[in-house]
Design a protein around this motif. Structure first.
Motif, PDB file in Angstrom:
ATOM      1  N   CYS A 220      36.120  56.466  30.212  1.00  0.00           N
ATOM      2  CA  CYS A 220      35.273  55.908  29.159  1.00  0.00           C
ATOM      3  C   CYS A 220      34.170  55.045  29.761  1.00  0.00           C
ATOM      4  CB  CYS A 220      36.106  55.084  28.188  1.00  0.00           C
ATOM      5  SG  CYS A 220      37.094  56.044  27.025  1.00  0.00           S
ATOM      6  N   ALA A 221      34.531  54.200  30.696  1.00  0.00           N
ATOM      7  CA  ALA A 221      33.539  53.321  31.318  1.00  0.00           C
ATOM      8  C   ALA A 221      32.423  54.130  31.977  1.00  0.00           C
ATOM      9  CB  ALA A 221      34.211  52.406  32.338  1.00  0.00           C
ATOM     10  N   ARG A 222      32.788  55.234  32.646  1.00  0.00           N
ATOM     11  CA  ARG A 222      31.766  56.078  33.286  1.00  0.00           C
ATOM     12  C   ARG A 222      30.852  56.722  32.249  1.00  0.00           C
ATOM     13  NH1 ARG A 222      35.987  57.374  37.038  1.00  0.00           N
ATOM     14  NH2 ARG A 222      36.623  59.147  35.778  1.00  0.00           N
ATOM     15  N   ALA A 223      31.445  57.219  31.161  1.00  0.00           N
ATOM     16  CA  ALA A 223      30.641  57.887  30.140  1.00  0.00           C
ATOM     17  C   ALA A 223      29.727  56.899  29.423  1.00  0.00           C
ATOM     18  CB  ALA A 223      31.546  58.599  29.140  1.00  0.00           C
ATOM     19  N   PHE A 224      30.276  55.723  29.063  1.00  0.00           N
ATOM     20  CA  PHE A 224      29.441  54.718  28.399  1.00  0.00           C
ATOM     21  C   PHE A 224      28.283  54.307  29.316  1.00  0.00           C
ATOM     22  CE2 PHE A 224      33.475  52.905  26.129  1.00  0.00           C
ATOM     23  CZ  PHE A 224      33.648  54.126  25.489  1.00  0.00           C
ATOM     24  N   ALA A 225      28.600  54.095  30.594  1.00  0.00           N
ATOM     25  CA  ALA A 225      27.577  53.677  31.550  1.00  0.00           C
ATOM     26  C   ALA A 225      26.530  54.766  31.739  1.00  0.00           C
ATOM     27  CB  ALA A 225      28.216  53.316  32.884  1.00  0.00           C
ATOM     28  N   ALA A 226      26.957  56.027  31.736  1.00  0.00           N
ATOM     29  CA  ALA A 226      26.013  57.128  31.920  1.00  0.00           C
ATOM     30  C   ALA A 226      24.984  57.158  30.804  1.00  0.00           C
ATOM     31  CB  ALA A 226      26.764  58.450  31.977  1.00  0.00           C
ATOM     32  N   VAL A 227      25.423  56.877  29.575  1.00  0.00           N
ATOM     33  CA  VAL A 227      24.490  56.844  28.443  1.00  0.00           C
ATOM     34  C   VAL A 227      23.538  55.662  28.590  1.00  0.00           C
ATOM     35  CG1 VAL A 227      24.305  56.525  25.945  1.00  0.00           C
ATOM     36  CG2 VAL A 227      26.063  58.037  26.883  1.00  0.00           C
ATOM     37  N   TYR A 228      24.080  54.508  28.886  1.00  0.00           N
ATOM     38  CA  TYR A 228      23.255  53.309  29.013  1.00  0.00           C
ATOM     39  C   TYR A 228      22.281  53.424  30.181  1.00  0.00           C
ATOM     40  CZ  TYR A 228      22.090  48.326  29.146  1.00  0.00           C
ATOM     41  OH  TYR A 228      21.418  47.118  29.135  1.00  0.00           O
ATOM     42  N   GLU A 229      22.744  53.940  31.310  1.00  0.00           N
ATOM     43  CA  GLU A 229      21.941  54.007  32.524  1.00  0.00           C
ATOM     44  C   GLU A 229      21.123  55.289  32.639  1.00  0.00           C
ATOM     45  OE1 GLU A 229      24.836  53.495  35.562  1.00  0.00           O
ATOM     46  OE2 GLU A 229      25.080  51.343  35.205  1.00  0.00           O
ATOM     47  N   CYS A 230      21.265  56.199  31.695  1.00  0.00           N
ATOM     48  CA  CYS A 230      20.464  57.416  31.720  1.00  0.00           C
ATOM     49  C   CYS A 230      19.002  57.025  31.898  1.00  0.00           C
ATOM     50  CB  CYS A 230      20.663  58.203  30.425  1.00  0.00           C
ATOM     51  SG  CYS A 230      19.793  59.798  30.394  1.00  0.00           S
ATOM     52  N   GLU A 231      18.313  57.701  32.783  1.00  0.00           N
ATOM     53  CA  GLU A 231      16.961  57.281  33.134  1.00  0.00           C
ATOM     54  C   GLU A 231      15.949  57.476  32.017  1.00  0.00           C
ATOM     55  OE1 GLU A 231      15.732  58.777  36.947  1.00  0.00           O
ATOM     56  OE2 GLU A 231      17.759  58.616  37.749  1.00  0.00           O
ATOM     57  N   VAL A 232      16.329  58.261  31.009  1.00  0.00           N
ATOM     58  CA  VAL A 232      15.451  58.479  29.856  1.00  0.00           C
ATOM     59  C   VAL A 232      16.199  58.090  28.581  1.00  0.00           C
ATOM     60  CG1 VAL A 232      14.178  60.322  31.008  1.00  0.00           C
ATOM     61  CG2 VAL A 232      16.166  60.895  29.599  1.00  0.00           C
ATOM     62  N   PRO A 233      15.494  57.892  27.474  1.00  0.00           N
ATOM     63  CA  PRO A 233      16.170  57.523  26.229  1.00  0.00           C
ATOM     64  C   PRO A 233      17.192  58.566  25.783  1.00  0.00           C
ATOM     65  CG  PRO A 233      13.812  57.115  26.062  1.00  0.00           C
ATOM     66  CD  PRO A 233      14.021  57.869  27.338  1.00  0.00           C
ATOM     67  N   VAL A 234      18.264  58.082  25.148  1.00  0.00           N
ATOM     68  CA  VAL A 234      19.327  58.938  24.619  1.00  0.00           C
ATOM     69  C   VAL A 234      19.401  58.749  23.108  1.00  0.00           C
ATOM     70  CG1 VAL A 234      21.808  59.428  24.608  1.00  0.00           C
ATOM     71  CG2 VAL A 234      20.664  58.805  26.752  1.00  0.00           C
ATOM     72  N   VAL A 235      19.306  59.857  22.383  1.00  0.00           N
ATOM     73  CA  VAL A 235      19.456  59.863  20.932  1.00  0.00           C
ATOM     74  C   VAL A 235      20.826  60.444  20.599  1.00  0.00           C
ATOM     75  CG1 VAL A 235      18.615  60.813  18.752  1.00  0.00           C
ATOM     76  CG2 VAL A 235      16.977  60.120  20.530  1.00  0.00           C
ATOM     77  N   ALA A 236      21.634  59.691  19.862  1.00  0.00           N
ATOM     78  CA  ALA A 236      22.947  60.174  19.441  1.00  0.00           C
ATOM     79  C   ALA A 236      22.833  60.798  18.057  1.00  0.00           C
ATOM     80  CB  ALA A 236      23.959  59.038  19.417  1.00  0.00           C
ATOM     81  N   ALA A 237      23.323  62.040  17.922  1.00  0.00           N
ATOM     82  CA  ALA A 237      23.344  62.742  16.633  1.00  0.00           C
ATOM     83  C   ALA A 237      24.785  62.730  16.138  1.00  0.00           C
ATOM     84  CB  ALA A 237      22.831  64.168  16.798  1.00  0.00           C
ATOM     85  N   VAL A 238      25.088  61.898  15.152  1.00  0.00           N
ATOM     86  CA  VAL A 238      26.466  61.604  14.775  1.00  0.00           C
ATOM     87  C   VAL A 238      26.809  62.214  13.419  1.00  0.00           C
ATOM     88  CG1 VAL A 238      28.152  59.778  14.344  1.00  0.00           C
ATOM     89  CG2 VAL A 238      26.346  59.441  16.056  1.00  0.00           C
TER      90      VAL A 238
END
Length: 263
Positions: free
Chosen positions: A82-100
């Motif tokens: 979980c920590a890796r996945a959360f960090a990957a979203v936060y640290e992604c070099e470009v913006p991330v849009v979540a479609a929920v």
């Protein structure tokens, strides 16, 4: 069961999670998701990532059955995943849009709380049922979505909040019918991807740099209490009770699957 990627439009990478029946991810799934998001952000042709899911809901957290079967080692693996996945979203070099759509619970909150923008369907619900699952965590990320007292009430009650309510709080960009969710998320991603790629990456780094809370350290602090609960026996006791009677507790619990939301 997989995490897949595609490029529906120029400059946009779509990362789709599909772990039936409710997208309760196993340890390997969290690591796979982290890898896909990180790779997308490193691609110089990508200017925005859209994180979406197939099936009944966006995310139901970790696979409780895997933790029950694997004990402390599985719990540690889920925490790190979980920590890796959360960090990957936060640290992604470009913006991330979540479609929920549907349920977004436990680890799902960690993902959307670290995203840059959220588009949600009218049936989407968000919450942290951690106290019903013998765990703690992801309050760090829920705090990015709701005001402090609502955060505490939701956390203590394991309650949920609707997409419409989050829209009123300013956390969700748009609420749309279920059938229009992907289109709406891609429309927002397209508006972002139309900007200069280099400048977008600088903007993402700048916004992360001025965040008032270090999300990585804050989440790690929370997880220490999850392991305290586990060492005392409380975590396993509550988790096992959920596995016995929690199968009917709603969409986030995974129906009768014994899977559930913990982050």
């Amino acid at each position: 069961m997989s995490v897949s990627t595609s490029s529906p439009e120029k400059g946009i990478r779509l990362v789709t999670v599909d772990f039936p029946p409710v997208n309760a991810l196993p340890v390997a799934g969290w690591s796979e998701l982290a890898g896909a998001v990180g790779e997308a952000g490193r691609d110089p042709e990508v200017r925005c990532v859209v994180l979406a899911a197939e099936g009944r809901g966006f995310n139901a957290g970790v696979d409780i059955k895997e933790i029950q079967a694997g004990g402390p080692a599985a719990l540690l693996g889920a925490s790190r995943g979980c920590a890796r996945a959360f960090a990957a979203v936060y640290e992604c070099e470009v913006p991330v849009v979540a479609a929920v759509h549907g349920h977004c619970l436990g680890g799902g909150i960690g993902l959307v709380g670290n995203a840059d923008a959220i588009v949600a369907s009218e049936d989407a619900v968000f919450g942290l049922p951690e106290l019903d699952r013998g765990a703690l965590g992801a309050a760090t990320h829920l705090a990015r979505l709701v005001p402090p007292h609502l955060l505490r009430t939701l956390y203590y009650t394991a309650g949920t909040v609707s997409a419409a309510e989050l829209h009123r709080h300013g956390a969700v960009w748009r609420v749309v019918p279920r059938e229009g969710l992907r289109e709406a998320a891609l429309e927002l991603a397209g508006r972002i991807a139309a900007k200069d790629g280099r400048l977008l990456r600088l903007a993402k780094a700048a916004l992360n740099g001025i965040d008032p809370v270090d999300v990585h350290r804050s989440y790690r602090f929370e997880q220490g209490f999850t392991f305290e609960a586990e060492l005392s026996g409380t975590g396993a006791r509550v988790r096992d009770a959920f596995g016995t009677v929690g199968g009917n507790s709603g969409a986030g619990s995974g129906g009768n699957s014994g899977k559930g939301a913990a982050g």
